[in-house]
Design an enzyme around this catalytic site. Structure first.
Site, mmCIF file in Angstrom:
data_model
loop_
_atom_site.group_PDB
_atom_site.id
_atom_site.type_symbol
_atom_site.label_atom_id
_atom_site.label_comp_id
_atom_site.label_asym_id
_atom_site.label_seq_id
_atom_site.Cartn_x
_atom_site.Cartn_y
_atom_site.Cartn_z
ATOM 1 N N GLU A 217 25.354 -70.200 13.457
ATOM 2 C CA GLU A 217 25.127 -70.478 12.032
ATOM 3 C C GLU A 217 24.056 -71.550 11.810
ATOM 4 O O GLU A 217 24.233 -72.450 10.987
ATOM 5 C CB GLU A 217 26.453 -70.883 11.364
ATOM 6 C CG GLU A 217 27.491 -69.780 11.375
ATOM 7 C CD GLU A 217 28.802 -70.177 10.730
ATOM 8 O OE1 GLU A 217 29.377 -69.354 10.017
ATOM 9 O OE2 GLU A 217 29.253 -71.313 10.948
ATOM 10 N N GLU A 293 31.521 -62.276 12.174
ATOM 11 C CA GLU A 293 32.766 -62.879 11.708
ATOM 12 C C GLU A 293 33.169 -62.208 10.404
ATOM 13 O O GLU A 293 32.586 -62.485 9.349
ATOM 14 C CB GLU A 293 32.619 -64.389 11.493
ATOM 15 C CG GLU A 293 32.371 -65.179 12.765
ATOM 16 C CD GLU A 293 32.328 -66.678 12.530
ATOM 17 O OE1 GLU A 293 32.750 -67.125 11.435
ATOM 18 O OE2 GLU A 293 31.871 -67.407 13.428
#
Length: 656
Positions: A217, A293
């Site tokens: 991320e 995710e």
């Protein structure tokens, strides 16, 4: 809905699995993997190629992104993944959790690698017990699961400092997650060690690792354009040859990509699902779609609500993702537990620390509960994946037994003030020293736990300073209140003569996500003032509460619990267990805030503000006969420690 066939030449697939299993049995025999070992230099010197069967040596292509499809060698491949973190699950339960994941229809395991747990001191590595990464990966292979590895160096994962070691913060100029020399030098040394373990477990070397993630991320952080290329090169230079991936949410996707790595996305809502194609196409040319995710729930913080996500909503989204042609990873499939002090925190407008549970009870509302039990999500997802599988799914394993042991009351007691004389000599310093810069642990500072500051004052006044995260203030041994992010001043009452001022500071968890990770030093930061005068001549105690910490308290140190105990204090109880060691949950009704240790294992924090009301106690950590329970309570103890078969929540649930 399109039905996705998972059949890949059944005869050949069966033969492949048998050969893979045989090769790993041979590998394990030759490598002598020992759970107690913290190093693996011997295995690094082995000639792996001689141990890999000839057929497996012909693995050449690995997992590839070709147009809109993933290909594994010459076959179209769908990634149906689930996240389980080995460091959050007792090693004895790994097989149980992985078998349950496979029985749900998953074909791929994903896991983070927490740098802070594996390198607790600079240059000192720990891959033993619950941190035995190789054993976890080999077990996945034995059970027929592929692996996507997410090695960081930063992983987020709602773990302290996003998995980065706290000793990095000893450098006052540290710039984490950048190409700052002090950071990259540390990453290089860590990757040298970690990749020597990981590289032989890759697909092209006969192992189960089919893909490796580049950092995590980074698009939401994005402080250094040279950083992601650096991490990618660091992986490749050390022998990573499998497909590389990045992982970002929709807001960070455009900034987190790096050439040569496939972009994947993190999401939860139906709205984000509708924009899936747009996000990924804007980030790269036509490539396979992958949701790294898909959030099956959300994390909880102390004092906040419990988040849940309805099982029907989960099924609807997963079905729609697959129908849209996307591979998927369920985060979390099984969350496990933030044992010890490993939990992270968030700090945007306000600081909030994550709770101890990382499973179904009070965090993430995962597919398997914290204790590995099935949920409505599991049942619905298993039915769904069974409907698109070309072969019947394995039968789900039986649940592990639970029990409610009889309540136990503490019988021995040791106040914190009495315990101090059994600890190492305090550190003497003219000014306060933050936790990370304490001259302890071979110069690596203190990572977790509590820290106690003492000094002498001769007058009353207003005490103020930066206390991170929560400091209980004492005049001699009398508690007068707390200093934290919101309460930055406290009035010291009139004193007579020399008075001992004490501040017990707890590191409640460093933030794991956001722009302020460089500012996560704990303890007293800078000077502590009484009115406008800085205090000096401190005595500082490191209260990390590791196993070695409690070894100083032999049986002669404890006394019977007094009628009116002084707090903070350690309380000792005994639990008698028969031949079967069943899982259970501790319920601390009437207690306020502290930490529980069972046979030296830190179960984590409890706090009566909720939402979590119980602590998970794995039966595998119990012994037949006598079991030692130590509770460190900060403020007020209850009459007994209770046990229950099911976890409890003390706050209203919040639906995402």
């Amino acid at each position: 809905m399109t039905t996705w066939s998972l059949r890949r030449r059944p005869g050949r697939t069966l033969g492949l699995l048998l050969l893979v299993l045989l090769s790993f049995l041979v590998l394990r025999r030759y490598l002598h993997l020992e759970a107690s070992s913290c190093d693996w230099e011997g295995s690094r010197r082995l000639d792996w190629s001689a141990l890999i069967p000839l057929w497996l040596r012909q693995r050449q292509l690995g997992l590839q992104a070709k147009g809109q499809n993933f290909m594994l060698e010459d076959s179209t491949f769908w990634i149906f993944g689930g996240s389980i973190h080995y460091f959050r699950v007792p090693k004895e339960y790994w097989r149980d959790r992985l078998l349950k994941m496979k029985a749900c229809g998953m074909n791929t395991l994903t896991t983070y690698v927490p740098w802070n747990l594996h390198e607790p001191e600079r240059g000192k590595f720990d891959f033993s017990g619950n941190l035995d990464l190789e054993a976890f990966i080999l077990l996945a292979a034995e059970l027929g699961l592929w692996v996507i590895l997410r090695p960081g160096p930063y992983v987020c994962s709602e773990i302290d400092l996003g998995g980065l070691p706290s000793w990095l913060l000893q450098d006052p100029g540290m710039r984490l997650r950048t190409t700052y020399k002090g950071f990259t030098e540390a990453v290089d040394l860590y990757f040298d060690h970690l990749m020597s373990r990981v590289v032989p477990l890759q697909y092209k070397h006969g192992g189960p690792i089919i893909a490796v993630q580049v950092e995590n991320e980074y698009g939401s952080y994005n402080k250094d354009p040279a950083y992601m290329p650096y991490v990618k090169k660091a992986l490749e230079d050390r022998g990573i040859v499998e497909l590389l991936l990045t992982s970002d949410n929709k807001d960070g996707l455009s900034k987190g990509v790096v050439p040569g790595a496939l972009a994947t996305i993190n999401l939860q809502s139906q709205h984000e699902l509708q924009l899936l194609n747009t996000f990924l196409v804007n980030a790269q040319v036509v490539q396979p779609k992958m949701v790294m995710e898909y959030w099956t729930g959300w994390f909880d913080s102390w004092g906040g609500p419990h988040h849940i996500l309805d099982s029907s909503e989960v099924l609807k989204t997963v079905s729609a993702l697959v129908d849209a042609g996307s591979s998927i990873n369920l985060y979390m499939f099984h969350g496990g537990t933030n044992f010890g002090f490993m939990n992270g925190a968030m700090h945007f407008h306000d600081y909030s620390a994550d709770v101890t549970s990382y499973g179904d009870v009070a965090d993430y509302d995962a597919v398997l509960t914290e204790a590995g039990d099935y949920t409505a999500k599991y049942i619905k997802l298993r039915d769904f994946f069974s409907s698109i599988s070309a072969a019947p799914l394995p039968a789900p394993p039986d649940l592990l037994p639970k029990t409610s042991y009889e309540p136990v009351s503490p019988v021995f007691y040791l106040s914190l003030w009495d315990a101090l004389k059994y600890l190492e000599e305090p550190i003497k310093s003219e000014k306060p020293i933050n936790m990370e810069n304490l001259p302890v642990n071979n110069g690596n500072g203190q990572s977790f736990g509590y820290i106690l500051y003492e000094t002498t004052i001769t007058s009353s006044g207003t005490l103020h300073g930066l206390v991170r995260d929560r400091g209980q203030v004492f005049v001699n041994t009398v508690s007068i209140g707390f200093l934290d992010y919101k309460t930055t001043k406290i009035v010291i009452p009139l004193t007579q003569g020399f008075t001992v001022l004490r501040i017990l500071v707890e590191n409640r968890g460093r933030v794991n996500y956001g722009d302020n990770i460089d500012d996560q030093r704990k303890g007293i930061i800078g000077n502590l003032y009484l009115d406008n005068s800085p205090l000096n001549k401190f005595r500082i105690y490191s209260l990390d509460m590791k196993k070695s910490f409690f070894q100083r308290f032999d049986s002669k140190k404890w006394i019977s619990v007094p009628e009116v105990p002084t707090f903070p204090a350690f309380l000792l109880a005994a639990l008698i267990v028969g031949p079967s060691h069943s899982d259970t949950f501790l319920k601390l009704e009437g207690w306020e805030k502290g930490v529980v240790f069972i046979n030296g294992q830190n179960l984590g924090r409890y706090w009566n503000i909720g939402p979590q009301e119980t602590l998970y106690l794995p039966g595998t950590w119990l012994d037949r006969g006598l079991n030692q329970i130590i509770v460190f309570e900060e403020t007020m103890a209850g009459p007994a420690i209770q046990f229950t078969e099911t976890p409890h929540l003390g706050r209203n649930q919040y639906v995402n």
